[in-house]
Design a protein around this motif. Structure first.
Motif, PDB file in Angstrom:
ATOM      1  N   ALA A 171       0.831  -1.203   0.000  1.00  0.00           N
ATOM      2  CA  ALA A 171       0.000   0.000   0.000  1.00  0.00           C
ATOM      3  C   ALA A 171       0.869   1.259   0.000  1.00  0.00           C
ATOM      4  CB  ALA A 171      -0.925  -0.009   1.218  1.00  0.00           C
ATOM      5  N   PHE A 172       1.955   1.225   0.754  1.00  0.00           N
ATOM      6  CA  PHE A 172       2.884   2.361   0.796  1.00  0.00           C
ATOM      7  C   PHE A 172       3.498   2.616  -0.574  1.00  0.00           C
ATOM      8  CE2 PHE A 172       7.551   3.152   1.373  1.00  0.00           C
ATOM      9  CZ  PHE A 172       7.461   4.519   1.603  1.00  0.00           C
ATOM     10  N   LEU A 173       4.029   1.569  -1.202  1.00  0.00           N
ATOM     11  CA  LEU A 173       4.620   1.740  -2.528  1.00  0.00           C
ATOM     12  C   LEU A 173       3.588   2.225  -3.542  1.00  0.00           C
ATOM     13  CD1 LEU A 173       6.900  -1.427  -2.862  1.00  0.00           C
ATOM     14  CD2 LEU A 173       7.666   0.949  -2.808  1.00  0.00           C
ATOM     15  N   GLY A 174       2.409   1.604  -3.518  1.00  0.00           N
ATOM     16  CA  GLY A 174       1.380   1.991  -4.468  1.00  0.00           C
ATOM     17  C   GLY A 174       0.996   3.453  -4.330  1.00  0.00           C
ATOM     18  N   ALA A 175       0.834   3.935  -3.102  1.00  0.00           N
ATOM     19  CA  ALA A 175       0.438   5.324  -2.896  1.00  0.00           C
ATOM     20  C   ALA A 175       1.523   6.293  -3.354  1.00  0.00           C
ATOM     21  CB  ALA A 175       0.113   5.551  -1.415  1.00  0.00           C
ATOM     22  N   VAL A 176       2.795   5.976  -3.079  1.00  0.00           N
ATOM     23  CA  VAL A 176       3.891   6.848  -3.507  1.00  0.00           C
ATOM     24  C   VAL A 176       3.942   6.953  -5.028  1.00  0.00           C
ATOM     25  CG1 VAL A 176       6.396   7.113  -3.569  1.00  0.00           C
ATOM     26  CG2 VAL A 176       5.270   6.473  -1.433  1.00  0.00           C
ATOM     27  N   PHE A 177       3.850   5.811  -5.700  1.00  0.00           N
ATOM     28  CA  PHE A 177       3.924   5.832  -7.158  1.00  0.00           C
ATOM     29  C   PHE A 177       2.686   6.489  -7.771  1.00  0.00           C
ATOM     30  CE2 PHE A 177       7.534   3.227  -6.631  1.00  0.00           C
ATOM     31  CZ  PHE A 177       8.192   3.145  -7.851  1.00  0.00           C
ATOM     32  N   LEU A 178       1.519   6.267  -7.185  1.00  0.00           N
ATOM     33  CA  LEU A 178       0.309   6.888  -7.718  1.00  0.00           C
ATOM     34  C   LEU A 178       0.325   8.397  -7.516  1.00  0.00           C
ATOM     35  CD1 LEU A 178      -2.323   4.231  -6.627  1.00  0.00           C
ATOM     36  CD2 LEU A 178      -1.733   4.856  -8.979  1.00  0.00           C
ATOM     37  N   ALA A 179       0.916   8.873  -6.431  1.00  0.00           N
ATOM     38  CA  ALA A 179       1.043  10.320  -6.237  1.00  0.00           C
ATOM     39  C   ALA A 179       1.896  10.938  -7.341  1.00  0.00           C
ATOM     40  CB  ALA A 179       1.643  10.620  -4.865  1.00  0.00           C
ATOM     41  N   ALA A 180       2.994  10.263  -7.687  1.00  0.00           N
ATOM     42  CA  ALA A 180       3.841  10.755  -8.775  1.00  0.00           C
ATOM     43  C   ALA A 180       3.106  10.674 -10.113  1.00  0.00           C
ATOM     44  CB  ALA A 180       5.140   9.953  -8.823  1.00  0.00           C
ATOM     45  N   ASP A 181       2.346   9.597 -10.333  1.00  0.00           N
ATOM     46  CA  ASP A 181       1.582   9.475 -11.574  1.00  0.00           C
ATOM     47  C   ASP A 181       0.498  10.540 -11.665  1.00  0.00           C
ATOM     48  OD1 ASP A 181       2.942   7.308 -12.704  1.00  0.00           O
ATOM     49  OD2 ASP A 181       1.822   5.871 -11.499  1.00  0.00           O
ATOM     50  N   ALA A 182      -0.110  10.894 -10.544  1.00  0.00           N
ATOM     51  CA  ALA A 182      -1.129  11.939 -10.556  1.00  0.00           C
ATOM     52  C   ALA A 182      -0.540  13.268 -11.008  1.00  0.00           C
ATOM     53  CB  ALA A 182      -1.752  12.077  -9.168  1.00  0.00           C
ATOM     54  N   ALA A 183       0.684  13.566 -10.555  1.00  0.00           N
ATOM     55  CA  ALA A 183       1.348  14.786 -11.011  1.00  0.00           C
ATOM     56  C   ALA A 183       1.639  14.719 -12.506  1.00  0.00           C
ATOM     57  CB  ALA A 183       2.631  15.005 -10.218  1.00  0.00           C
ATOM     58  N   ARG A 184       2.052  13.541 -12.984  1.00  0.00           N
ATOM     59  CA  ARG A 184       2.365  13.391 -14.412  1.00  0.00           C
ATOM     60  C   ARG A 184       1.121  13.523 -15.278  1.00  0.00           C
ATOM     61  NH1 ARG A 184       2.728   8.527 -17.317  1.00  0.00           N
ATOM     62  NH2 ARG A 184       2.775   7.307 -15.392  1.00  0.00           N
ATOM     63  N   PHE A 185      -0.025  13.027 -14.797  1.00  0.00           N
ATOM     64  CA  PHE A 185      -1.264  13.093 -15.564  1.00  0.00           C
ATOM     65  C   PHE A 185      -2.004  14.415 -15.375  1.00  0.00           C
ATOM     66  CE2 PHE A 185      -0.986   8.378 -15.590  1.00  0.00           C
ATOM     67  CZ  PHE A 185      -1.106   8.193 -16.959  1.00  0.00           C
ATOM     68  N   GLY A 186      -1.447  15.322 -14.607  1.00  0.00           N
ATOM     69  CA  GLY A 186      -2.080  16.619 -14.421  1.00  0.00           C
ATOM     70  C   GLY A 186      -3.328  16.573 -13.570  1.00  0.00           C
ATOM     71  N   PHE A 318      14.144  -0.293 -19.029  1.00  0.00           N
ATOM     72  CA  PHE A 318      13.747   0.666 -20.070  1.00  0.00           C
ATOM     73  C   PHE A 318      12.234   0.814 -20.119  1.00  0.00           C
ATOM     74  CE2 PHE A 318      13.050   1.590 -24.729  1.00  0.00           C
ATOM     75  CZ  PHE A 318      13.442   2.911 -24.648  1.00  0.00           C
ATOM     76  N   LEU A 319      11.521  -0.305 -19.939  1.00  0.00           N
ATOM     77  CA  LEU A 319      10.063  -0.242 -19.906  1.00  0.00           C
ATOM     78  C   LEU A 319       9.588   0.613 -18.736  1.00  0.00           C
ATOM     79  CD1 LEU A 319       7.268  -1.247 -20.927  1.00  0.00           C
ATOM     80  CD2 LEU A 319       7.532  -3.172 -19.351  1.00  0.00           C
ATOM     81  N   TYR A 320      10.187   0.426 -17.546  1.00  0.00           N
ATOM     82  CA  TYR A 320       9.815   1.238 -16.394  1.00  0.00           C
ATOM     83  C   TYR A 320      10.098   2.715 -16.662  1.00  0.00           C
ATOM     84  CZ  TYR A 320       9.453  -3.074 -13.616  1.00  0.00           C
ATOM     85  OH  TYR A 320       9.095  -4.306 -13.128  1.00  0.00           O
ATOM     86  N   TRP A 321      11.215   2.992 -17.316  1.00  0.00           N
ATOM     87  CA  TRP A 321      11.559   4.384 -17.634  1.00  0.00           C
ATOM     88  C   TRP A 321      10.529   4.990 -18.577  1.00  0.00           C
ATOM     89  CZ3 TRP A 321      12.509   7.449 -21.826  1.00  0.00           C
ATOM     90  CH2 TRP A 321      13.120   8.674 -21.587  1.00  0.00           C
ATOM     91  N   LEU A 322      10.156   4.256 -19.609  1.00  0.00           N
ATOM     92  CA  LEU A 322       9.138   4.747 -20.533  1.00  0.00           C
ATOM     93  C   LEU A 322       7.825   5.022 -19.817  1.00  0.00           C
ATOM     94  CD1 LEU A 322       9.713   2.409 -23.628  1.00  0.00           C
ATOM     95  CD2 LEU A 322      10.291   4.842 -23.464  1.00  0.00           C
ATOM     96  N   ASP A 323       7.455   4.121 -18.913  1.00  0.00           N
ATOM     97  CA  ASP A 323       6.184   4.277 -18.212  1.00  0.00           C
ATOM     98  C   ASP A 323       6.209   5.497 -17.291  1.00  0.00           C
ATOM     99  OD1 ASP A 323       3.594   3.561 -17.183  1.00  0.00           O
ATOM    100  OD2 ASP A 323       4.610   2.765 -15.430  1.00  0.00           O
ATOM    101  N   THR A 324       7.263   5.640 -16.497  1.00  0.00           N
ATOM    102  CA  THR A 324       7.324   6.752 -15.548  1.00  0.00           C
ATOM    103  C   THR A 324       7.518   8.102 -16.234  1.00  0.00           C
ATOM    104  OG1 THR A 324       9.698   6.334 -15.230  1.00  0.00           O
ATOM    105  CG2 THR A 324       8.168   5.331 -13.660  1.00  0.00           C
ATOM    106  N   HIS A 325       7.920   8.102 -17.511  1.00  0.00           N
ATOM    107  CA  HIS A 325       8.064   9.355 -18.250  1.00  0.00           C
ATOM    108  C   HIS A 325       6.899   9.610 -19.207  1.00  0.00           C
ATOM    109  CE1 HIS A 325      12.160   8.998 -16.693  1.00  0.00           C
ATOM    110  NE2 HIS A 325      12.343  10.256 -17.004  1.00  0.00           N
ATOM    111  N   GLY A 326       5.831   8.831 -19.058  1.00  0.00           N
ATOM    112  CA  GLY A 326       4.621   9.096 -19.823  1.00  0.00           C
ATOM    113  C   GLY A 326       4.687   8.738 -21.285  1.00  0.00           C
TER     114      GLY A 326
END
Length: 381
Positions: A171-186, A318-326
């Motif tokens: 749950a901790f990891l998921g919330a941290v990554f989703l917070a970053a994804d929320a910023a990326r998705f505006g 590389f796949l993770y990099w592509l995903d985290t950079h949108g």
């Protein structure tokens, strides 16, 4: 060679705990998002964030099992004989979780979406618990060679604590990554939404870790000694430092690097557990040398591991990099309508020219909104 293969197996566990754990955590927040209207936007973000990589993360689990049954067959036989029930339940959860996530989006009926969404969310909660309970049975030395299957091997204080820690850490990891994804998705409102949940789960994880150290002192003394001395203690301290850094970064406006430090928390904790068990695969009953397979098998496993490191790991990274950079955002229905068949042909009679920005390029602002309007799902629950 056996020690090298054992380290590779431990690193595979850490990789799966971090990569797969992030996806399990997203499922946890899907389960707790609330009703249809309240949970609509968090679930939209979870769908968009997980879609490109959720299948790939299981490669670490497959890699782990291959190393275990080939390099340490006695360990494989012991663990799967003594704890076949929690591992079978975890395997069923893996299948149901994947099916639920894949099928809930294309289903049009609201009842079907509710059913598949519930399957996905509940499996994301139960699967890490049973995997953690199995690890707790190993850490407490209950799954010794020759042990028959029984609830005692995985339903004990250490196993239950490990299972709860597995849920909270995901749950901790998921919330941290989703917070970053929320910023990326505006979606700034979701940034705060998931940051608060990340901080809450971090506090809960720290409390459970303290309880775990207390319980293992009597229930798993070898592991407790390893966690409070030497390399194990150093890794525990590293996990604590990463926890403090993650909390500080989550409180900052940008939150940059919080994903890296969150991964450091979980990875350091998993590796600390492995270091605390040295020189045992199963504390006080099966050492690395005793559980190792034939030398020829170990050499082949070492070769396969090297090939995987050279070929698979860079591709996955590389796949993770592509995903985290949108770079892996899926097409929406509007994209398909604008870019349907014949999009490269000049507009003929009765066919309108698609809207373009300057220089003939598709306007990314008008054509690909970054917020939940793009591909936002309808109500699921």
């Amino acid at each position: 060679m056996a020690a090298v293969i054992a380290v590779a197996m431990l690193l595979a566990v850490a990789a799966y705990a971090c990569a797969g754990g992030t996806d399990y955590g997203a499922g946890f927040w899907d389960l707790t998002a609330g009703g249809a209207e309240r949970g609509k936007r968090p679930r939209w973000l979870i769908d968009h964030a997980m879609a490109p990589v959720w299948e790939v993360n299981n490669v670490w689990l497959v890699f782990l099992f291959v190393i275990m049954w080939t390099g340490f067959p006695i360990l494989f036989q012991t663990v799967f004989s003594a704890m076949w029930l929690p591992l079978a339940l975890a395997a069923i959860g893996l299948v149901l979780r994947g099916a639920g996530f894949a099928l809930r989006k294309p289903v049009h009926r609201i009842a079907g979406r509710r059913l598949y969404g519930a399957v996905f969310a509940l499996s994301s909660l139960l699967t890490p618990f049973f995997l953690g309970a199995a690890v707790g049975g190993i850490a407490s030395g209950r799954a010794v060679p020759g042990t028959e299957a029984s609830a005692h091997a995985w339903a004990n204080p250490t196993s239950i604590l490990f299972g709860l820690i597995a849920i909270v850490s995901t749950a901790f990891l998921g919330a941290v990554f989703l917070a970053a994804d929320a910023a990326r998705f505006g979606a700034p409102d979701l940034v705060g939404y998931f940051r608060r949940r990340a901080l809450g789960s971090l506090v809960a994880l720290a409390v459970l870790a303290a309880i775990m150290l207390t319980v293992t002192r009597s229930d798993a003394p070898h592991v407790w000694h390893g966690l409070t001395h030497g390399v194990g203690l150093g890794l525990v301290i590293l996990a604590g430092v990463c926890s403090l850094a993650t909390g500080w970064l989550l409180l900052r406006r940008s939150g940059a690097w919080s994903r890296l430090t969150a991964v450091g928390v979980v990875a350091a904790a998993v590796i600390a557990w492995g270091a605390a068990q040295r020189p045992y695969l199963i504390p006080t009953s099966l050492t690395v040398a005793e559980g190792a397979g034939a030398p020829s098998s170990l050499r082949w496993v070492g070769l396969v591991t090297l090939v995987a490191v050279v070929l698979v790991c860079p591709a996955v990274a590389f796949l993770y990099w592509l995903d985290t950079h949108g770079e892996l955002e899926p097409l929406s229905g509007a994209d398909l309508q604008r870019n349907g068949p014949g999009r490269d042909d000049p507009p003929g009679p009765g066919r309108a020219e698609p809207s373009r920005g300057q220089g003939g390029a598709t306007d990314p602002v008008r054509d690909k909104p970054s917020g939940p309007g793009r591909g936002e799902p309808t109500e699921r629950n």
